[in-house]
Design an enzyme around this catalytic site. Sequence first.
Site, PDB file in Angstrom:
ATOM      1  N   ASN A  67     -37.685  26.692  21.574  1.00 23.62           N
ATOM      2  CA  ASN A  67     -38.489  25.523  21.222  1.00 23.62           C
ATOM      3  C   ASN A  67     -38.112  25.031  19.831  1.00 23.62           C
ATOM      4  O   ASN A  67     -38.206  25.783  18.850  1.00 23.62           O
ATOM      5  CB  ASN A  67     -39.977  25.882  21.231  1.00 23.62           C
ATOM      6  CG  ASN A  67     -40.863  24.730  20.811  1.00 23.62           C
ATOM      7  OD1 ASN A  67     -40.955  23.730  21.511  1.00 23.62           O
ATOM      8  ND2 ASN A  67     -41.532  24.860  19.655  1.00 23.62           N
ATOM      9  N   GLU A  68     -37.622  23.807  19.748  1.00 20.32           N
ATOM     10  CA  GLU A  68     -37.348  23.136  18.474  1.00 20.32           C
ATOM     11  C   GLU A  68     -36.508  23.979  17.517  1.00 20.32           C
ATOM     12  O   GLU A  68     -36.746  23.985  16.300  1.00 20.32           O
ATOM     13  CB  GLU A  68     -38.652  22.722  17.789  1.00 20.32           C
ATOM     14  CG  GLU A  68     -39.413  21.640  18.542  1.00 20.32           C
ATOM     15  CD  GLU A  68     -40.518  20.999  17.710  1.00 20.32           C
ATOM     16  OE1 GLU A  68     -40.718  21.421  16.547  1.00 20.32           O
ATOM     17  OE2 GLU A  68     -41.187  20.071  18.215  1.00 20.32           O
ATOM     18  N   ASP A  99     -38.169  15.761  18.717  1.00 21.12           N
ATOM     19  CA  ASP A  99     -37.748  14.367  18.831  1.00 21.12           C
ATOM     20  C   ASP A  99     -37.116  13.921  17.509  1.00 21.12           C
ATOM     21  O   ASP A  99     -37.685  13.129  16.755  1.00 21.12           O
ATOM     22  CB  ASP A  99     -38.944  13.489  19.191  1.00 21.12           C
ATOM     23  CG  ASP A  99     -38.530  12.059  19.564  1.00 21.12           C
ATOM     24  OD1 ASP A  99     -37.323  11.761  19.496  1.00 21.12           O
ATOM     25  OD2 ASP A  99     -39.405  11.261  19.911  1.00 21.12           O
ATOM     26  N   TYR A 156     -50.518  17.692  23.855  1.00 21.32           N
ATOM     27  CA  TYR A 156     -50.776  18.678  22.810  1.00 21.32           C
ATOM     28  C   TYR A 156     -52.123  18.349  22.172  1.00 21.32           C
ATOM     29  O   TYR A 156     -52.269  17.273  21.610  1.00 21.32           O
ATOM     30  CB  TYR A 156     -49.657  18.614  21.769  1.00 21.32           C
ATOM     31  CG  TYR A 156     -49.658  19.754  20.789  1.00 21.32           C
ATOM     32  CD1 TYR A 156     -49.047  20.967  21.116  1.00 21.32           C
ATOM     33  CD2 TYR A 156     -50.262  19.630  19.541  1.00 21.32           C
ATOM     34  CE1 TYR A 156     -49.039  22.017  20.214  1.00 21.32           C
ATOM     35  CE2 TYR A 156     -50.262  20.679  18.641  1.00 21.32           C
ATOM     36  CZ  TYR A 156     -49.647  21.870  18.988  1.00 21.32           C
ATOM     37  OH  TYR A 156     -49.645  22.921  18.096  1.00 21.32           O
ATOM     38  N   GLU A 181     -44.424  18.137  24.700  1.00 22.95           N
ATOM     39  CA  GLU A 181     -45.594  17.873  23.858  1.00 22.95           C
ATOM     40  C   GLU A 181     -45.674  16.360  23.668  1.00 22.95           C
ATOM     41  O   GLU A 181     -44.654  15.702  23.478  1.00 22.95           O
ATOM     42  CB  GLU A 181     -45.473  18.522  22.468  1.00 22.95           C
ATOM     43  CG  GLU A 181     -45.471  20.030  22.449  1.00 22.95           C
ATOM     44  CD  GLU A 181     -45.262  20.585  21.027  1.00 22.95           C
ATOM     45  OE1 GLU A 181     -45.262  19.767  20.069  1.00 22.95           O
ATOM     46  OE2 GLU A 181     -45.098  21.807  20.891  1.00 22.95           O
ATOM     47  N   TYR A 218     -47.326  29.142  24.920  1.00 25.50           N
ATOM     48  CA  TYR A 218     -46.254  29.359  23.952  1.00 25.50           C
ATOM     49  C   TYR A 218     -45.931  30.821  23.673  1.00 25.50           C
ATOM     50  O   TYR A 218     -44.772  31.173  23.496  1.00 25.50           O
ATOM     51  CB  TYR A 218     -46.614  28.686  22.620  1.00 25.50           C
ATOM     52  CG  TYR A 218     -46.631  27.177  22.661  1.00 25.50           C
ATOM     53  CD1 TYR A 218     -45.517  26.443  22.290  1.00 25.50           C
ATOM     54  CD2 TYR A 218     -47.776  26.485  23.060  1.00 25.50           C
ATOM     55  CE1 TYR A 218     -45.528  25.053  22.308  1.00 25.50           C
ATOM     56  CE2 TYR A 218     -47.804  25.095  23.072  1.00 25.50           C
ATOM     57  CZ  TYR A 218     -46.671  24.386  22.700  1.00 25.50           C
ATOM     58  OH  TYR A 218     -46.689  23.015  22.730  1.00 25.50           O
TER      59      TYR A 218
END
Length: 480
Positions: free
Chosen positions: A161-162, A204, A302, A269, A89
Amino acid sequence: MLSLSPTIALLLALFTVVSYAVHPVEVRGQDFVNTVTDKRLMIIGVDYQPGGQSGYNPEAKSDALSNGTVCLRDAALLQRLGVNTIRVYNVDPTVNHDECASIFNAVGIYMIIDVNSPLGGESIDRSNPASSYHVGYLGRIFGVVENFKEYPNTLAFFAANEVMNDVGTSEKNPPYIRAVQRDLKNYIKKHSKRTIPVGYSAADVRPILKDTWSYFQCAIDGKDDQSRSDFFGLNSYSWCGEDATYKSAGYDILVSMFQNSTLPVFFSEYGCNKPSGIPRVFNEVSALYGKDMTSLSGGLVYEYSQEESDYGLVQINSNTTITLRKDYDNLQSQYNKLDIKLIESTNSTAEEIKPPKCDEDMIESDGFSKNFTIPDPPEGAEDLINDGIDNPKVGKIVQIKETAVPMPAYGSTGQEITNLAIKPLPNDESNTPNGETTSPSGTGSPAAPSPSKKGDAGRVEVASAWGVLVAGLLMLRIWF
């Protein structure tokens, strides 16, 4: 002076001149494909960030891939586990990652690298994306590209990411994420010897999930649209507990959603740890890699090390020793059941699917961006893309001079794992599950963790006769 027997001397000479490297991978339709063997790479992976966010410390020049001995320890355990990919990450583009990248390369493990970090100015600010999209930010993420572009086991880069983690954040952010993808891909095109895929890792969030995928997979300017994602990662924790099923977890819905994807989709993940207090059994693995989900490209569990969020496969002790958790054993058992021939088979129709043209009508939810006008690069960015960043730290594969792990590691029952070492793979192979069980049988008491001593986690630099002998014997065993 150390005197070596003729056999050890021969093995030493052999090992120090042989360097293996995995084959680079490219995107073909829905699949990641080995550029030499034409076999599909189904991601069998683990998210790897020892120390969590605190493991990323630019002031100390420290990140998850900065210490060769730590990587040697973890690569040996990940190789035994059966993984072929790790996701990292947070990395520092000014740090030398040659040892760690080369160790993971030698054992057939690819790396997916996030270009951002949790520190201010090193990612897109979801609350105000325009303010964080500037030439200083681009210089930082281009540095990550420079640092990792020469490693053949660099599989891909995550541009973000997200960033969209609810409906409210899905209005302004999508165009900026596509802008970052475009800039990264243009930089790679000008400064890398090979194409390296760039994509997005999504939360998600079901109300916007389909729209997120639709937005990033469509083409604005036709076939060569650089802002389009090369792949789509999904952080999914819907399969929870031993009683979950393919349908109760909503995997059937995901398959239906992504079956006509024009790019690879995988779990960036997964591995729900609810209900709390029980080891994860990972029975979703058989579904994810089974015949009903071959349209997806696998996933990353994860996570590798036990952190505050309680998702670890292993416990890293204060003296750098390591203890496997039952989660590791259960995941390894599931991996050992996989049909490798099935998951390496490419989708024959994948290359025939063309990306849809971006259109407002493909966005179904209220609030999600319908703006396909991608922001222009900020002032100074074009020169940076064309000329390259100043004084880049470009990584390279180096010889691995040590294979034996110097610190003890213990199975989930407390027994020490004997002869723990990496096994360099021949013939440019990627790693696969091999049917072994890492945790020894029986019970024992691991040595009590103690504060790290100076040198405990030093760098892998000097070859030892014993390490080379072990490596040589392992290689001879593979060859013959």
